[in-house]
Each structure stands twice: as structure tokens, then as C-alpha cells.
Scaffold this motif. Structure first.
Motif, PDB file in Angstrom:
ATOM      1  N   ASP A   1       0.857  -1.182   0.000  1.00  0.00           N
ATOM      2  CA  ASP A   1       0.000   0.000   0.000  1.00  0.00           C
ATOM      3  C   ASP A   1       0.898   1.239   0.000  1.00  0.00           C
ATOM      4  OD1 ASP A   1      -2.138  -1.648   0.119  1.00  0.00           O
ATOM      5  OD2 ASP A   1      -2.753  -1.112   2.158  1.00  0.00           O
ATOM      6  N   MET A   2       0.544   2.215  -0.830  1.00  0.00           N
ATOM      7  CA  MET A   2       1.348   3.435  -0.921  1.00  0.00           C
ATOM      8  C   MET A   2       0.442   4.661  -0.903  1.00  0.00           C
ATOM      9  SD  MET A   2       4.421   2.699  -3.663  1.00  0.00           S
ATOM     10  CE  MET A   2       5.249   4.212  -3.143  1.00  0.00           C
ATOM     11  N   ALA A   3       1.024   5.780  -0.512  1.00  0.00           N
ATOM     12  CA  ALA A   3       0.316   7.062  -0.561  1.00  0.00           C
ATOM     13  C   ALA A   3       1.330   8.145  -0.906  1.00  0.00           C
ATOM     14  CB  ALA A   3      -0.341   7.365   0.779  1.00  0.00           C
ATOM     15  N   GLU A   4       0.841   9.201  -1.540  1.00  0.00           N
ATOM     16  CA  GLU A   4       1.700  10.331  -1.878  1.00  0.00           C
ATOM     17  C   GLU A   4       0.990  11.639  -1.596  1.00  0.00           C
ATOM     18  OE1 GLU A   4       4.506   8.494  -5.462  1.00  0.00           O
ATOM     19  OE2 GLU A   4       3.015  10.036  -5.922  1.00  0.00           O
ATOM     20  N   LEU A   5       1.751  12.598  -1.122  1.00  0.00           N
ATOM     21  CA  LEU A   5       1.292  13.974  -0.953  1.00  0.00           C
ATOM     22  C   LEU A   5       2.018  14.831  -1.963  1.00  0.00           C
ATOM     23  CD1 LEU A   5       1.453  14.151   2.947  1.00  0.00           C
ATOM     24  CD2 LEU A   5      -0.634  14.144   1.572  1.00  0.00           C
ATOM     25  N   HIS A   6       1.257  15.547  -2.794  1.00  0.00           N
ATOM     26  CA  HIS A   6       1.834  16.436  -3.803  1.00  0.00           C
ATOM     27  C   HIS A   6       1.637  17.872  -3.310  1.00  0.00           C
ATOM     28  CE1 HIS A   6       2.177  13.440  -7.285  1.00  0.00           C
ATOM     29  NE2 HIS A   6       1.844  12.753  -6.205  1.00  0.00           N
ATOM     30  N   CYS A   7       2.711  18.406  -2.744  1.00  0.00           N
ATOM     31  CA  CYS A   7       2.646  19.723  -2.109  1.00  0.00           C
ATOM     32  C   CYS A   7       3.225  20.784  -3.038  1.00  0.00           C
ATOM     33  CB  CYS A   7       3.451  19.722  -0.808  1.00  0.00           C
ATOM     34  SG  CYS A   7       3.306  18.242   0.194  1.00  0.00           S
ATOM     35  N   HIS A   8       3.106  22.045  -2.603  1.00  0.00           N
ATOM     36  CA  HIS A   8       3.903  23.083  -3.231  1.00  0.00           C
ATOM     37  C   HIS A   8       5.372  22.816  -2.894  1.00  0.00           C
ATOM     38  CE1 HIS A   8      -0.087  25.086  -3.169  1.00  0.00           C
ATOM     39  NE2 HIS A   8       0.336  25.559  -4.324  1.00  0.00           N
ATOM     40  N   GLY A   9       6.250  23.142  -3.837  1.00  0.00           N
ATOM     41  CA  GLY A   9       7.633  22.677  -3.739  1.00  0.00           C
ATOM     42  C   GLY A   9       8.564  23.482  -2.865  1.00  0.00           C
ATOM     43  N   GLY A  10       8.096  24.000  -1.766  1.00  0.00           N
ATOM     44  CA  GLY A  10       8.982  24.682  -0.838  1.00  0.00           C
ATOM     45  C   GLY A  10       9.643  23.703   0.116  1.00  0.00           C
ATOM     46  N   THR A  11      10.895  23.947   0.432  1.00  0.00           N
ATOM     47  CA  THR A  11      11.629  23.032   1.314  1.00  0.00           C
ATOM     48  C   THR A  11      10.935  22.851   2.653  1.00  0.00           C
ATOM     49  OG1 THR A  11      13.712  23.716   0.275  1.00  0.00           O
ATOM     50  CG2 THR A  11      13.860  22.620   2.414  1.00  0.00           C
ATOM     51  N   LEU A  12      10.486  23.939   3.257  1.00  0.00           N
ATOM     52  CA  LEU A  12       9.848  23.867   4.571  1.00  0.00           C
ATOM     53  C   LEU A  12       8.552  23.073   4.522  1.00  0.00           C
ATOM     54  CD1 LEU A  12      10.105  24.809   7.510  1.00  0.00           C
ATOM     55  CD2 LEU A  12       8.779  26.850   6.873  1.00  0.00           C
ATOM     56  N   ILE A  13       7.801  23.233   3.440  1.00  0.00           N
ATOM     57  CA  ILE A  13       6.502  22.547   3.331  1.00  0.00           C
ATOM     58  C   ILE A  13       6.680  21.038   3.329  1.00  0.00           C
ATOM     59  CG2 ILE A  13       4.494  22.174   1.841  1.00  0.00           C
ATOM     60  CD1 ILE A  13       4.894  25.053   0.823  1.00  0.00           C
ATOM     61  N   VAL A  14       7.544  20.534   2.435  1.00  0.00           N
ATOM     62  CA  VAL A  14       7.691  19.076   2.333  1.00  0.00           C
ATOM     63  C   VAL A  14       8.361  18.504   3.581  1.00  0.00           C
ATOM     64  CG1 VAL A  14       7.646  18.962  -0.186  1.00  0.00           C
ATOM     65  CG2 VAL A  14       9.808  19.398   0.972  1.00  0.00           C
ATOM     66  N   GLN A  15       9.280  19.246   4.171  1.00  0.00           N
ATOM     67  CA  GLN A  15       9.921  18.755   5.395  1.00  0.00           C
ATOM     68  C   GLN A  15       8.918  18.646   6.546  1.00  0.00           C
ATOM     69  OE1 GLN A  15      13.253  21.361   6.114  1.00  0.00           O
ATOM     70  NE2 GLN A  15      14.624  20.194   4.771  1.00  0.00           N
ATOM     71  N   ASN A  16       8.044  19.633   6.666  1.00  0.00           N
ATOM     72  CA  ASN A  16       7.038  19.584   7.728  1.00  0.00           C
ATOM     73  C   ASN A  16       6.012  18.472   7.503  1.00  0.00           C
ATOM     74  OD1 ASN A  16       8.158  21.634   9.216  1.00  0.00           O
ATOM     75  ND2 ASN A  16       6.856  23.248   8.358  1.00  0.00           N
ATOM     76  N   ALA A  17       5.648  18.254   6.239  1.00  0.00           N
ATOM     77  CA  ALA A  17       4.730  17.152   5.930  1.00  0.00           C
ATOM     78  C   ALA A  17       5.363  15.814   6.306  1.00  0.00           C
ATOM     79  CB  ALA A  17       4.364  17.172   4.451  1.00  0.00           C
ATOM     80  N   LEU A  18       6.649  15.660   5.980  1.00  0.00           N
ATOM     81  CA  LEU A  18       7.363  14.428   6.330  1.00  0.00           C
ATOM     82  C   LEU A  18       7.452  14.269   7.852  1.00  0.00           C
ATOM     83  CD1 LEU A  18       9.051  11.937   5.606  1.00  0.00           C
ATOM     84  CD2 LEU A  18      11.063  13.436   5.468  1.00  0.00           C
ATOM     85  N   LYS A  19       7.759  15.344   8.552  1.00  0.00           N
ATOM     86  CA  LYS A  19       7.847  15.271  10.016  1.00  0.00           C
ATOM     87  C   LYS A  19       6.527  14.814  10.630  1.00  0.00           C
ATOM     88  CE  LYS A  19      11.397  18.843  10.640  1.00  0.00           C
ATOM     89  NZ  LYS A  19      11.653  20.231  11.137  1.00  0.00           N
ATOM     90  N   SER A  20       5.425  15.296  10.087  1.00  0.00           N
ATOM     91  CA  SER A  20       4.119  14.895  10.615  1.00  0.00           C
ATOM     92  C   SER A  20       3.881  13.405  10.431  1.00  0.00           C
ATOM     93  CB  SER A  20       3.007  15.694   9.921  1.00  0.00           C
ATOM     94  OG  SER A  20       3.108  17.069  10.238  1.00  0.00           O
TER      95      SER A  20
END
Length: 473
Positions: free
Chosen positions: A80-99
Motif C-alpha cells: 500500500d502506498m500514498a503520496e502527498l503532492h505539495c507546493h515545492g517549498g523546502t519547509l513545506i515538504v519537510q514539515n509534511a514528512l515530520k508529521s
């Protein structure tokens, strides 16, 4: 296996940043971190993008993004896989990963997504390697070879050869176990014919190894010649930008300068070297006598020539003069030293905007390839690039691989080991070795073929392969 997560897009700012998740908790984690905008949303529809907010563990909004859930086993990893397609800012993707990590996911290791795809049977090892090789492919030709491996062309071919050896081994074992019964047995000639056919096909697969290596690793091309012949100018012309310092002062280049570029589709490392001199006192350049620094630079130049895959000898056409090409021996004493070495050599008559040769190629060049250029004006630089490519590929005897199948270094090593075992086996058959000894060699050769696709690889080999991947792949 634990559920893993990682950022799948390169570091830095961009239009889109992707965070991917793989494992049994993928859907659960997605539901906890994603708040859909649609009032009609009830559940994640597989393989469909949903728009909404990404939330942190406190419920604070992080981004307006897209989310997709992909149930296994028909996913990249087989899970099973999932993906989040965010706006490409460094802080955004890092915070999503941290969550995601705070909610129970584990940070993925290098190549762990691809390793899970291999473990779960979604691809063989040659295909998994091709994923990383496609990402880092330096040329269109190398990209094509990587894509063919990703499509499974190499894996299917080696697997078919392995199965041929396994079938033959089974027949040999049958003949050994039931030697006194009425079992139809293969003759030594039949065995040798099958083995030689497999060996022939392995040699065919290995045909493209050298070319594929050159297309990925590149060739070392050394620019050499007398001082002020225009080597640095030629380097700049081939690079298409000013990289080396160019002056009228003899001996401006004191050390080698190495730059990577693609020359007519061939990745190369161009090395600009200190100009060679044959006069220890600087008699040929009385205004610029040799010093200890330049002497060391000339020593380095000679060492680089010995390391080169090919050498470009730059001749100063303005100094040689029109008739310099008509002499029985090269008038440039420093060129004579280079002409005596055994590396693949290309002559370049530079400064044709000042003086073109009266005879081309020069009479003293014999059969050596020669190109007239002007590094200053750029005249014939494109033709020179094609000459360099031709020189490297022809000398390396690197033909186009059949069917576009070109093994990488690891795969080629396994194929070479299998081939060596089969050649020994043919010799054993002709010398009258017993069938059980032949079966052992067949088993070893089949194991080496299995290394290509990962069937018979050790954990150490797998660790080495996947450690070269990026974390999100």
C-alpha cells in the motif's frame, strides 16, 4: 515490514514537492494528515487525486495539496502506498514528512522503496538498478540503455539463459542418478553444443559493456602540445564558455585543469595541461625561461597523457607555418614526444584563421586523424567534437550493443564470471570429465547469471546496490 516515508523530489525549491509513504499504515497515515476540501468525500478512492489541506499533528494547516492512495500489490513497492503532492517549498515538504514520522512512519533508508519493490517481486535487481541509473544518466544514449534495463530486457535474457543451464543440469543429474537404467542420455557433443550456445549469447550481451561504461563514466581526454599552442582556448571552445585563463604569456597554464562536459553525445573529462617544452633552459622562449613551478606542471602533463583514454595534440599553426605540414618530420619538437606515445591520438592544427596548412593531413602525420580548427573563432569546433567521439569509441572497440541491451559494471562482472565457467566446462567436456563434475560447473554458471537479476545475490551485494540510491527512491 514497517511503514516508511521520505521526500521523493530533489532538495530545494520547485513547483511541486512529493512525499511518499509505503507500508501497511499508508492509508491510515494519509487519513490522519489530510483534510479533503470536498464535502462529498467519504473515503480515498484508489489512484485518484484528492485536493485538501495537509495538517500537522496538532491540526495546524501546512499546505493546500493533492493526495493519492494506491493499494498494493500493483504499486511501485508492491505494498500500500500514498503520496502527498505539495507546493515545492523546502519547509513545506519537510514539515509534511515530520508529521508522518510523528504519526508512526519510519524514515526510509537509501533506495528502500526500490529495495521493497525488488523484495516483493515487482522488479528484478537489474531493473531496480536501472531506476537509479535513469535518474543519473548523463547522455541520451545512456538513458536509452537504462530504460531498456528497466523494461526488463536484460533480466529476461539472462533468466532465459539461466533456465537453459538449469534444464541441462537437470538432464545431467538424471543421467548420473539413473546411469544403469534405460534413460535417454545426452552425448558430450550435445552438452557442449548447448553450453557453447549459451556462452555465445553471453558474449553478445557483453558486447555493449564498454560503450555503456563510456556513456556513463565518460572518457579522459587530455589536451597537450607546446606552450601557447592554444590548448586553453580549445578547452574553452569545446566547453562553450570561458573556463581556462588565456594569455599570450608562455606557460600561463602551470597545472592541469579538468572539466566535465558532453562532446557530441559522449561524456568526457577534458584536461587542459601545461605546455610541453624540450628546452630545459627556455632557449625556445628566451623571454619566458623555465622555472621550477612550470617544470612540475610539465611533469604532471606527461603523467596525465599516460592516464588518458585519448590524447588531443594541439599544434600551433601560426608557428609551424603553411609549409610545416609538408615536412618529412614534424617541425614541432614537443609534438614528436607526444607522437611517440601509444595512446589514441588526434592531431589538431589550431589557429587556421592565421595560417592554414599547405597539406592536410600533414605528410609527417602518416595515418593519424587530423582536424584544422580555430579555437579563437570557433571554426570547425563541431567537427572536432565528432572526431573526438569517433576516436574514443573506435579505439575502445565499443560498437552499439545488440538490441540496445548494455549491462552495467556489476552485471557485466557476473556475466563474465558465468562465461569463464562455461568456457572451462567446454574444456572439461572435451577432456572427458565426468557428468557430475560438469553439473557442478553448470550450477556455478547459473548462479552467476542469477546475480544479474538478484536471484542469487547476497545481502552485502544488495546493501551495496541500494546504498547508491537517493532516499526517496
Amino acid at each position: 515490514m514497517t511503514t516508511i516515508a521520505a521526500i521523493a523530489t530533489p532538495p530545494g525549491h520547485g513547483g511541486i514537492g512529493i512525499v511518499r509513504v509505503s507500508g501497511a499504515l499508508a492509508k491510515n497515515l494519509l487519513a490522519r494528515i489530510f483534510l479533503p476540501f470536498s464535502p462529498y468525500f467519504e473515503n480515498f478512492h484508489p489512484w485518484r487525486m484528492h485536493r485538501g489541506r495537509i495538517l500537522d499533528t496538532t491540526g495546524e494547516a501546512l499546505d493546500d495539496a493533492l493526495a493519492v492512495y494506491m493499494p498494493g500489490p500493483r504499486t511501485f513497492t508492491g505494498e500500500d502506498m500514498a503520496e502527498l503532492h505539495c507546493h515545492g517549498g523546502t519547509l513545506i515538504v519537510q514539515n509534511a514528512l515530520k508529521s508522518l514520522l510523528r504519526l508512526g512512519a519510519r524514515m526510509a533508508e537509501r533506495g528502500e522503496f526500490s529495495r521493497r519493490a525488488f523484495i516483493n517481486g515487482r522488479m528484478d535487481l537489474s531493473q531496480a538498478e536501472a531506476v537509479a541509473e535513469m535518474i543519473s544518466a548523463p547522455t541520451p544514449e545512456d538513458l536509452r540503455y537504462s530504460l531498456n534495463r528497466l523494461d526488463g530486457l536484460l533480466g529476461r535474457r539472462t533468466q532465459a539463459l539461466r533456465e537453459s543451464l538449469e534444464t541441462l543440469r537437470a538432464q545431467l543429474c538424471l543421467a548420473v542418478d539413473f546411469s544403469e537404467d534405460e534413460v535417454e542420455a545426452l552425448t558430450p557433443r550435445d552438452i557442449a553444443r548447448v553450453v557453447e550456445d549459451v556462452a555465445r549469447q553471453i558474449r553478445q550481451l557483453l558486447t555493449g559493456t564498454k560503450r555503456a561504461s563510456l556513456m556513463r563514466e565518460g572518457a579522459l581526454i587530455v589536451l597537450t602540445g607546446a606552450v601557447n599552442a592554444g590548448k586553453s582556448s580549445l578547452l574553452n571552445a569545446l566547453l562553450g564558455r570561458s573556463r581556462a585563463l588565456v594569455t599570450d604569456i608562455a606557460g600561463t597554464t602551470r597545472d592541469f585543469l579538468e572539466e566535465s562536459c558532453v562532446v557530441d553525445g559522449l561524456p568526457v573529462r577534458l584536461v587542459d595541461t601545461a605546455g610541453l617544452r624540450t628546452d630545459n633552459r627556455g632557449d625556445l622562449h628566451p623571454d619566458f625561461p623555465l622555472n621550477s613551478v612550470e617544470t612540475m606542471g610539465i611533469t604532471v602533463s606527461r603523467n596525465k597523457i599516460n592516464e588518458a583514454d585519448a590524447v588531443v595534440l594541439v599544434l600551433d599553426g601560426a608557428r609551424l607555418g603553411k609549409e610545416g605540414a609538408c615536412a618529412a618530420t614534424c617541425p614541432d619538437a614537443t609534438a614528436l614526444e607526444v607522437l611517440r606515445q601509444t595512446k589514441p591520438l588526434l592531431l589538431v592544427w589550431n589557429k587556421c584563421d592565421i595560417c592554414a596548412p599547405a597539406h592536410l593531413p600533414p605528410l609527417w602525420a602518416n595515418t593519424l586523424p587530423c582536424r584544422v580548427v580555430s579555437a579563437l573563432t570557433g571554426e570547425h569546433i563541431d567537427e572536432l567534437a565528432r572526431d573526438i567521439r569517433r576516436l574514443v569509441l573506435n579505439d575502445a572497440q565499443a560498437p552499439q550493443p545488440p538490441d540496445g541491451i548494455a549491462p552495467n559494471v556489476r552485471q557485466a562482472h557476473a556475466l563474465e564470471q558465468a562465461l569463464a565457467e562455461l568456457e572451462e566446462l567446454v574444456a572439461d567436456i572435451h577432456s572427458g570429465q565426468t557428468l557430475d563434475c560438469c553439473a557442478v560447473r553448470l550450477d556455478t554458471a547459473a548462479a552467476h547469471l542469477g546475480e544479474v537479476t538478484g536471484i542469487s545475490c547476497t545481502e552485502h551485494v544488495l546493501d551495496t546496490v541500494f546504498s547508491q540510491f537517493c532516499i526517496g527512491k
